[in-house]
Design a protein around this motif. Structure first.
Motif, short mmCIF file in Angstrom:
data_model
loop_
_atom_site.label_atom_id
_atom_site.label_comp_id
_atom_site.label_asym_id
_atom_site.label_seq_id
_atom_site.Cartn_x
_atom_site.Cartn_y
_atom_site.Cartn_z
N ILE A 180 0.85 -1.19 0.00
CA ILE A 180 0.00 0.00 0.00
C ILE A 180 0.89 1.24 0.00
O ILE A 180 1.72 1.41 0.90
N ASP A 181 0.70 2.11 -0.98
CA ASP A 181 1.56 3.30 -1.06
C ASP A 181 0.84 4.58 -0.66
O ASP A 181 1.31 5.68 -0.95
N ILE A 182 -0.28 4.45 0.01
CA ILE A 182 -0.92 5.65 0.56
C ILE A 182 -0.02 6.21 1.65
O ILE A 182 0.41 5.46 2.53
N LYS B 166 -5.88 10.43 4.89
CA LYS B 166 -6.40 9.25 4.21
C LYS B 166 -5.69 7.98 4.66
O LYS B 166 -6.31 6.95 4.95
N GLY B 167 -4.35 8.08 4.76
CA GLY B 167 -3.56 6.92 5.18
C GLY B 167 -3.83 6.51 6.61
O GLY B 167 -3.96 5.31 6.91
N VAL C 146 5.33 4.75 2.46
CA VAL C 146 5.47 6.09 1.88
C VAL C 146 5.11 7.13 2.94
O VAL C 146 4.11 7.01 3.63
N LYS C 147 5.98 8.11 3.05
CA LYS C 147 5.71 9.20 3.98
C LYS C 147 5.88 10.51 3.23
O LYS C 147 6.88 10.70 2.54
N GLU C 148 4.94 11.40 3.34
CA GLU C 148 5.05 12.67 2.61
C GLU C 148 5.38 13.81 3.58
O GLU C 148 5.38 13.62 4.79
#
Length: 344
Positions: A147-149, A155-156, A217-219
Motif C-alpha cells: 500500500i503506497d498511501i 487518508k492513510g 510512503v511518507k510525505e
DNA sequence: CATGCGTGGGA
DNA sequence: TTCCCAAGCAT
C-alpha cells in the motif's frame, strides 16, 4: 496460515523479555507506553525503571511535584509527555477514585493518550479488540499489502487503522498487537529487513513486487528553523540564576539560564545593548564557548552560546546555589553546559 | 489538520 | 556529514 496467526506464532517464540511485560497492571503498561512514544526501547528502559521505583503507584505519581516528575524525565525529550502523565495521574486519583480506566473509550480521555496508546493499554491490559497502529504497524501492513498511501496523510491514517482493525478480528488482541510491533521492529525493519527469515514472506506483496525499500510512503518533510540562543550564566562563585521556561515552545517548565535570543550569532557588543546586561562592564562578560554549540531538535537547529558574567549582584528571586543546581530539570543542552563548566 | 515537540542511534 | 526515524499527541 492466516496473517494474525502467523504473527502470534512468531511472537510466541521471539517476544522480548521486557519489564512491563511481567505484569498487566495498567499503570505500568501506561507508563511504558508513554515513555516509548517516539522513543526506542533502549533509550526508554532506564526511565521506566526510574519511574516505577520513584512512583510505584498512580497515587505516588499524582502526589509528586511536577518539578520532580520533570527531573526524572530529564534527557528523554518530548517533555509534554511527562507533564501530561502527571496531569493524568492526578485526574485518575481525583476524578476516577484512583481506578485506572478499563476501556478504550475511557482510556483515550487521559491527556497524552491518543489512539495508539489507548489501543495498546486496552488490548494489553483488558484484552479489548482495538488494533494498535504505530510506526511498526504502518511498515508491516504497507509492505505486506503493498500500500503506497502516505502513512502521515489523513487518508492513510484512516485506511491503515481500518485495515488493522479488520486483521485483529479473530486474533488474541493482547498477543497480536504486541506481536506485530515486535515483528516490525525485529524483522520487518525500516532498513535491511530480514526477508530471508520472514514468516510472512510468502504472502508479502511488496516483497513479490520488489517494493520493500520504498515502503511505507511518507510525505511532507519538516522545515528546520535556525535559532540563535545566548544563555547568560551569572555567577558570584556560589550562586547563579535559573529561570523556568514558560509559554508553549520547547522545554516548557524546564529550567535554564536567562536567555537572550537573536536573529544571528550575537557578539558581545550586541549583547550588552539588552536591558539584562546593560549595567555590566564588558570585561566581566566572557564567552564560554567561542564556537557556538549546535543543538539539533527535530524542528530547530539551535546555535547556542554561553556567556559567563562574574558579578556580586545576584538577585535573591531566582538565585540557585551551584551545589543545588542538579536538583533542577534542565534540557540536555543545559546539562551538557553544566558538565563542561564544572570540569573547567 | 498541518505543525510543533527532544533526543539518540544507525546507515 | 547528513539524513532518517523510534511503541504519537496536542493544538
Amino acid at each position: 496460515m492466516e496473517f494474525y496467526k502467523t504473527l502470534e506464532m512468531w511472537y510466541l517464540n521471539n517476544k522480548r523479555d521486557l519489564p512491563w511485560r511481567k505484569s498487566s497492571n495498567p499503570y505500568f503498561v501506561w507508563l511504558s507506553e508513554i515513555i516509548l512514544q517516539q522513543t526506542r526501547i533502549q533509550q526508554g528502559l532506564s526511565y521506566y525503571n526510574t519511574f516505577t521505583n520513584h512512583y510505584p503507584t498512580v497515587l505516588d505519581l499524582a502526589n509528586a511535584k511536577e518539578d520532580n516528575v520533570l527531573k526524572n524525565w530529564q534527557g528523554l525529550g518530548y517533555y509534554s509527555r511527562a507533564r501530561n502523565l502527571h496531569f493524568s495521574a492526578k485526574y485518575i486519583c481525583n476524578e476516577l477514585d484512583g481506578k485506572f480506566p478499563t476501556t478504550y473509550k475511557e482510556i483515550i480521555k487521559l491527556k497524552g493518550v491518543g489512539d495508539y496508546t489507548a489501543s495498546a493499554i486496552a488490548s494489553i491490559c483488558f484484552n479489548e479488540k482495538t488494533a494498535v497502529v504505530d510506526g511498526n504497524v504502518y511498515r508491516v501492513l504497507s509492505r505486506y499489502f503493498n500500500i503506497d498511501i502516505p502513512i502521515n496523510s489523513s487518508k492513510g491514517i484512516k485506511y491503515f487503522k481500518e485495515l488493522a482493525q479488520e486483521l485483529i478480528i479473530n486474533a488474541n488482541p493482547k498477543e497480536y498487537n504486541q506481536a506485530i510491533m515486535d515483528f516490525g521492529s525485529m524483522v520487518c525493519k525500516p532498513q535491511n529487513p530480514n526477508c530471508e527469515n520472514c514468516p510472512l514472506e510468502n504472502g508479502c506483496l511488496a516483497k513479490a513486487k520488489n517494493m520493500i525499500s520504498s515502503l511505507p510512503v511518507k510525505e511532507k518533510k519538516i522545515k528546520i528553523k535556525n535559532r540563535y540562543l545566548n544563555f547568560i550564566v551569572f555567577t558570584n562563585g556560589e550562586q547563579t540564576i535559573l529561570e523556568k521556561r514558560t509559554g508553549s515552545g520547547i522545554w516548557q517548565n524546564l529550567y535554564q539560564f536567562p536567555l537572550l535570543e537573536f536573529d544571528e550569532i550575537a557578539t558581545q557588543k550586541e549583547l550588552i545593548k539588552k536591558p539584562l546586561l546593560k549595567d555590566y562592564n564588558t570585561s566581566t562578560i566572557k564567552l564560554f564557548n567561542p564556537e557556538p554549540w549546535v543543538h539539533k531538535l527535530s524542528h530547530q537547529h539551535l546555535f547556542t552560546q554561553f556567556w559567563i558574567v562574574d558579578t556580586q549582584n545576584i538577585s535573591q528571586t531566582n538565585s540557585v546555589h551551584w551545589e543545588n543546581i542538579d536538583n533542577f530539570a534542565v534540557p540536555k543542552l543545559i546539562h551538557k553546559f553544566l558538565d563542561s563548566y564544572k570540569t573547567k
